[in-house]
Design a protein around this motif. Structure first.
Motif, PDB file in Angstrom:
ATOM      1  N   ALA A 121       0.824  -1.209   0.000  1.00 56.12           N
ATOM      2  CA  ALA A 121       0.000   0.000   0.000  1.00 56.12           C
ATOM      3  C   ALA A 121       0.855   1.254   0.000  1.00 56.12           C
ATOM      4  O   ALA A 121       0.546   2.226  -0.711  1.00 56.12           O
ATOM      5  N   GLU A 122       1.937   1.259   0.767  1.00 49.36           N
ATOM      6  CA  GLU A 122       2.808   2.433   0.811  1.00 49.36           C
ATOM      7  C   GLU A 122       3.394   2.734  -0.568  1.00 49.36           C
ATOM      8  O   GLU A 122       3.445   3.897  -0.992  1.00 49.36           O
ATOM      9  N   GLY A 123       3.836   1.692  -1.266  1.00 44.67           N
ATOM     10  CA  GLY A 123       4.389   1.906  -2.598  1.00 44.67           C
ATOM     11  C   GLY A 123       3.349   2.424  -3.582  1.00 44.67           C
ATOM     12  O   GLY A 123       3.619   3.343  -4.371  1.00 44.67           O
ATOM     13  N   LEU A 124       2.148   1.856  -3.534  1.00 43.04           N
ATOM     14  CA  LEU A 124       1.071   2.312  -4.407  1.00 43.04           C
ATOM     15  C   LEU A 124       0.693   3.757  -4.103  1.00 43.04           C
ATOM     16  O   LEU A 124       0.486   4.579  -5.011  1.00 43.04           O
ATOM     17  N   ILE A 125       0.602   4.085  -2.817  1.00 35.99           N
ATOM     18  CA  ILE A 125       0.219   5.441  -2.413  1.00 35.99           C
ATOM     19  C   ILE A 125       1.282   6.447  -2.834  1.00 35.99           C
ATOM     20  O   ILE A 125       0.959   7.528  -3.354  1.00 35.99           O
ATOM     21  N   ASP A 126       2.551   6.116  -2.650  1.00 35.01           N
ATOM     22  CA  ASP A 126       3.612   7.037  -3.080  1.00 35.01           C
ATOM     23  C   ASP A 126       3.515   7.323  -4.577  1.00 35.01           C
ATOM     24  O   ASP A 126       3.673   8.469  -5.021  1.00 35.01           O
ATOM     25  N   GLY A 127       3.249   6.283  -5.352  1.00 41.37           N
ATOM     26  CA  GLY A 127       3.108   6.481  -6.781  1.00 41.37           C
ATOM     27  C   GLY A 127       1.917   7.354  -7.133  1.00 41.37           C
ATOM     28  O   GLY A 127       2.002   8.206  -8.041  1.00 41.37           O
ATOM     29  N   LEU A 128       0.802   7.178  -6.416  1.00 43.09           N
ATOM     30  CA  LEU A 128      -0.395   7.973  -6.698  1.00 43.09           C
ATOM     31  C   LEU A 128      -0.247   9.416  -6.217  1.00 43.09           C
ATOM     32  O   LEU A 128      -0.820  10.330  -6.821  1.00 43.09           O
ATOM     33  N   VAL A 129       0.518   9.639  -5.147  1.00 51.15           N
ATOM     34  CA  VAL A 129       0.808  11.020  -4.729  1.00 51.15           C
ATOM     35  C   VAL A 129       1.600  11.729  -5.823  1.00 51.15           C
ATOM     36  O   VAL A 129       1.309  12.880  -6.183  1.00 51.15           O
ATOM     37  N   GLU A 130       2.598  11.048  -6.374  1.00 54.11           N
ATOM     38  CA  GLU A 130       3.389  11.656  -7.453  1.00 54.11           C
ATOM     39  C   GLU A 130       2.526  11.893  -8.694  1.00 54.11           C
ATOM     40  O   GLU A 130       2.684  12.901  -9.396  1.00 54.11           O
ATOM     41  N   ARG A 131       1.640  10.968  -8.970  1.00 58.38           N
ATOM     42  CA  ARG A 131       0.743  11.146 -10.119  1.00 58.38           C
ATOM     43  C   ARG A 131      -0.125  12.381  -9.926  1.00 58.38           C
ATOM     44  O   ARG A 131      -0.307  13.185 -10.854  1.00 58.38           O
ATOM     45  N   LEU A 132      -0.678  12.564  -8.727  1.00 56.42           N
ATOM     46  CA  LEU A 132      -1.506  13.728  -8.447  1.00 56.42           C
ATOM     47  C   LEU A 132      -0.688  15.007  -8.578  1.00 56.42           C
ATOM     48  O   LEU A 132      -1.165  16.003  -9.147  1.00 56.42           O
ATOM     49  N   ALA A 133       0.544  14.975  -8.056  1.00 58.88           N
ATOM     50  CA  ALA A 133       1.413  16.151  -8.174  1.00 58.88           C
ATOM     51  C   ALA A 133       1.656  16.508  -9.633  1.00 58.88           C
ATOM     52  O   ALA A 133       1.657  17.690 -10.009  1.00 58.88           O
ATOM     53  N   GLY A 134       1.831  15.485 -10.467  1.00 54.98           N
ATOM     54  CA  GLY A 134       2.032  15.749 -11.884  1.00 54.98           C
ATOM     55  C   GLY A 134       0.794  16.320 -12.556  1.00 54.98           C
ATOM     56  O   GLY A 134       0.892  17.252 -13.372  1.00 54.98           O
ATOM     57  N   LEU A 135      -0.373  15.806 -12.204  1.00 60.39           N
ATOM     58  CA  LEU A 135      -1.617  16.300 -12.802  1.00 60.39           C
ATOM     59  C   LEU A 135      -1.861  17.766 -12.457  1.00 60.39           C
ATOM     60  O   LEU A 135      -2.417  18.516 -13.253  1.00 60.39           O
ATOM     61  N   GLY A 136      -1.456  18.178 -11.250  1.00 57.25           N
ATOM     62  CA  GLY A 136      -1.691  19.551 -10.816  1.00 57.25           C
ATOM     63  C   GLY A 136      -0.502  20.466 -10.934  1.00 57.25           C
ATOM     64  O   GLY A 136      -0.529  21.592 -10.424  1.00 57.25           O
ATOM     65  N   ALA A 146     -11.627  11.593  -7.968  1.00 58.18           N
ATOM     66  CA  ALA A 146     -11.373  10.701  -9.104  1.00 58.18           C
ATOM     67  C   ALA A 146      -9.901  10.332  -9.226  1.00 58.18           C
ATOM     68  O   ALA A 146      -9.566   9.180  -9.555  1.00 58.18           O
ATOM     69  N   GLU A 147      -9.023  11.288  -8.950  1.00 61.57           N
ATOM     70  CA  GLU A 147      -7.606  11.102  -9.273  1.00 61.57           C
ATOM     71  C   GLU A 147      -6.759  10.606  -8.113  1.00 61.57           C
ATOM     72  O   GLU A 147      -5.609  10.215  -8.315  1.00 61.57           O
ATOM     73  N   PHE A 148      -7.325  10.584  -6.905  1.00 58.01           N
ATOM     74  CA  PHE A 148      -6.544  10.076  -5.774  1.00 58.01           C
ATOM     75  C   PHE A 148      -7.390   9.256  -4.805  1.00 58.01           C
ATOM     76  O   PHE A 148      -7.079   8.099  -4.542  1.00 58.01           O
ATOM     77  N   ARG A 366      -8.427   1.837   7.504  1.00 54.63           N
ATOM     78  CA  ARG A 366      -7.690   2.761   8.375  1.00 54.63           C
ATOM     79  C   ARG A 366      -6.240   2.884   7.918  1.00 54.63           C
ATOM     80  O   ARG A 366      -5.686   3.977   7.854  1.00 54.63           O
ATOM     81  N   MET A 367      -5.623   1.742   7.636  1.00 53.13           N
ATOM     82  CA  MET A 367      -4.209   1.758   7.249  1.00 53.13           C
ATOM     83  C   MET A 367      -3.979   2.612   6.006  1.00 53.13           C
ATOM     84  O   MET A 367      -3.023   3.394   5.941  1.00 53.13           O
ATOM     85  N   GLN A 368      -4.852   2.500   5.032  1.00 56.22           N
ATOM     86  CA  GLN A 368      -4.691   3.286   3.811  1.00 56.22           C
ATOM     87  C   GLN A 368      -4.802   4.781   4.086  1.00 56.22           C
ATOM     88  O   GLN A 368      -3.994   5.576   3.603  1.00 56.22           O
ATOM     89  N   ALA A 369      -5.823   5.170   4.844  1.00 60.62           N
ATOM     90  CA  ALA A 369      -6.018   6.594   5.122  1.00 60.62           C
ATOM     91  C   ALA A 369      -4.890   7.147   5.985  1.00 60.62           C
ATOM     92  O   ALA A 369      -4.399   8.261   5.748  1.00 60.62           O
ATOM     93  N   GLU A 370      -4.463   6.373   6.977  1.00 64.18           N
ATOM     94  CA  GLU A 370      -3.386   6.817   7.869  1.00 64.18           C
ATOM     95  C   GLU A 370      -2.067   6.959   7.114  1.00 64.18           C
ATOM     96  O   GLU A 370      -1.222   7.780   7.479  1.00 64.18           O
ATOM     97  N   THR A 371      -1.887   6.159   6.076  1.00 62.17           N
ATOM     98  CA  THR A 371      -0.681   6.235   5.266  1.00 62.17           C
ATOM     99  C   THR A 371      -0.766   7.371   4.256  1.00 62.17           C
ATOM    100  O   THR A 371       0.185   8.138   4.057  1.00 62.17           O
ATOM    101  N   ALA A 372      -1.927   7.483   3.595  1.00 58.45           N
ATOM    102  CA  ALA A 372      -2.053   8.404   2.469  1.00 58.45           C
ATOM    103  C   ALA A 372      -2.018   9.866   2.884  1.00 58.45           C
ATOM    104  O   ALA A 372      -1.346  10.686   2.230  1.00 58.45           O
ATOM    105  N   LEU A 373      -2.729  10.222   3.939  1.00 53.49           N
ATOM    106  CA  LEU A 373      -2.916  11.641   4.234  1.00 53.49           C
ATOM    107  C   LEU A 373      -1.618  12.354   4.597  1.00 53.49           C
ATOM    108  O   LEU A 373      -1.310  13.407   4.025  1.00 53.49           O
TER     109      LEU A 373
END
Length: 408
Positions: A121-136, A146-148, A366-373
């Motif tokens: 999950a941490e690896g997936l979330i890091d990739g999606l954070v970077e994707r969001l940063a690129g989109l914006g 939709a995007e995160f 919980r784990m996903q939200a606690e990691t992602a935010l």
């Protein structure tokens, strides 16, 4: 609401309007003024109290909405594929089917498995954070939902179940459509949207189960399909119905949790700064989000027989509406309940249900939200609103339809 609503019938009616769904909390307080248990006619009880909801979720005489209950509450439901499939999963079942389903699927969400999913999950979330940063990156507004917020749990559940990455984005429409079938309806035609979403998802999982049966992989669909074939404990339809439940519940609820958590961080920049500086604050922050603004707002039960509940006599067939989001703001249980306080202790929100029906995926959500935010807030310190959010026209599973943000 612009004017207070004091009549309980009017408050319940207002909850079903788009305005009431966007902000149900003043209406919950209007209902609470009549006490934690409120009769609406001879065949409906509305529960707003925390202790009373807590007890109802553990009361074996109050049935979940299975097929037999739906025969009384929604005649004609058997003509709609949304509820034909829903009535085969563990969320909408009672003894003995519920225990059979729960026993079969409980191994999918053991603490050991969740711990093993964390680095994935941490690896997936890091990739999606970077994707969001690129989109914006160019300053253009980005739809956070939709995007995160959707993509995080979809990626995690995709990895767990074995859904190929190229298939994942297309699930947002069917998942959202299926949740509309959970809303109170006046006309069975209102189930048509949910039927369409369920039909598409059932077709997908039927093909996926067949593919994994022929060529197993290291994923949950392969593992549980093999277990079903060896034990015969579930029918093929029950297996597919519960895979669909895992995907719908495992994406929609965490998506709304992540969306609500971000909006609260934008509304309370001091707490956002705290999460940036100390990710260890995230568990308390997420627990308070689950209490203060949960995705799951209401659950239904039905009295199996004539019985007494918290001193109130109920006849068989009485519908019991548990407004768990109101229970989460019960001043008898939570001091200063209308204040968002991520440092609150002893936080026992009702959001993941309770008793035999406690959400199997609660720890994973919980784990996903606690990691992602915290990772999102650290990577995008300038993230902020970029327009008014939009809410889905839903109450039972309430959340943003869109949440436009600028990334810095």
């Amino acid at each position: 609401m612009s004017t207070p609503v004091t009549d309980p019938g009017a408050a319940m009616t207002a909850l079903m309007t788009p305005e009431g769904k966007r902000d149900p909390y003043p209406l919950y307080e209007a209902l609470r003024a009549y006490g934690p248990l409120l009769r609406l006619g001879p065949d409906q009880l509305v529960v707003t109290g925390h202790a009373e909801c807590f007890r109802a979720l553990r009361e074996p005489g109050l049935l979940s909405t299975d097929g037999a209950v739906q025969d009384r509450m929604m005649p004609g439901w058997r003509e709609h594929s949304s509820w034909v499939w829903l009535a085969r999963n563990m969320l909408f079942s009672n003894s003995p089917d519920h225990e059979r389903y729960r026993r079969f699927f409980s191994g999918a969400f053991t603490p050991r498995r969740i711990a093993g999913m964390r680095p994935v999950a941490e690896g997936l979330i890091d990739g999606l954070v970077e994707r969001l940063a690129g989109l914006g990156a160019d300053g253009a507004p980005v739809d956070f939902m939709a995007e995160f917020a959707f993509r995080v749990p979809m990626a995690v559940m995709g990895a767990l179940l074995g859904i190929p990455e190229e298939d994942q984005a297309a699930f947002r429409g069917p998942v959202g459509d299926i949740t509309t079938a959970l809303e109170p309806i006046r006309d069975l035609a209102q189930l048509d949207r949910g039927d369409g979403g369920m039909d598409r998802m059932a077709a997908y999982f039927t093909e996926l189960v067949a593919a994994r049966r022929a060529a197993p992989r290291d994923d949950l669909v392969s593992e549980l399909t093999r277990a079903r074939d060896e034990s015969g404990e579930l029918s093929e339809e029950e297996l597919i119905a519960n895979f669909m439940l895992l995907l719908v519940a495992g994406t929609e609820a965490p998506m709304d949790l992540i969306g609500n958590a971000l909006r609260l961080a934008l509304d309370h920049p001091e707490h956002a700064d705290g999460l940036r500086e100390n990710p260890g604050l995230a568990p308390g922050y997420i627990e308070e989000t689950l209490r203060f603004d949960p995705a799951a707002q209401a659950l239904n039960r039905m009295a199996a027989t004539d019985m007494e509940f918290c001193g109130v006599p109920l006849t068989a067939g009485t519908k019991v509406t548990l407004l768990i989001a109101a229970g989460n703001r019960d001043p008898r249980r939570f001091p200063d309940p209308l204040r968002f306080d991520p440092y609150r202790t002893g936080n026992h929100a009702l959001t993941f249900s309770g008793g035999a029906h406690f959400c199997l995926g609660a720890a994973l959500a919980r784990m996903q939200a606690e990691t992602a935010l915290p990772r999102l807030l650290r990577r995008l310190p300038g993230i902020g609103p970029a327009g008014e959010p939009g809410f889905r026209d839903q109450l039972v599973q309430r959340g943003f339809d869109r949440l436009p943000v600028k990334c810095g």
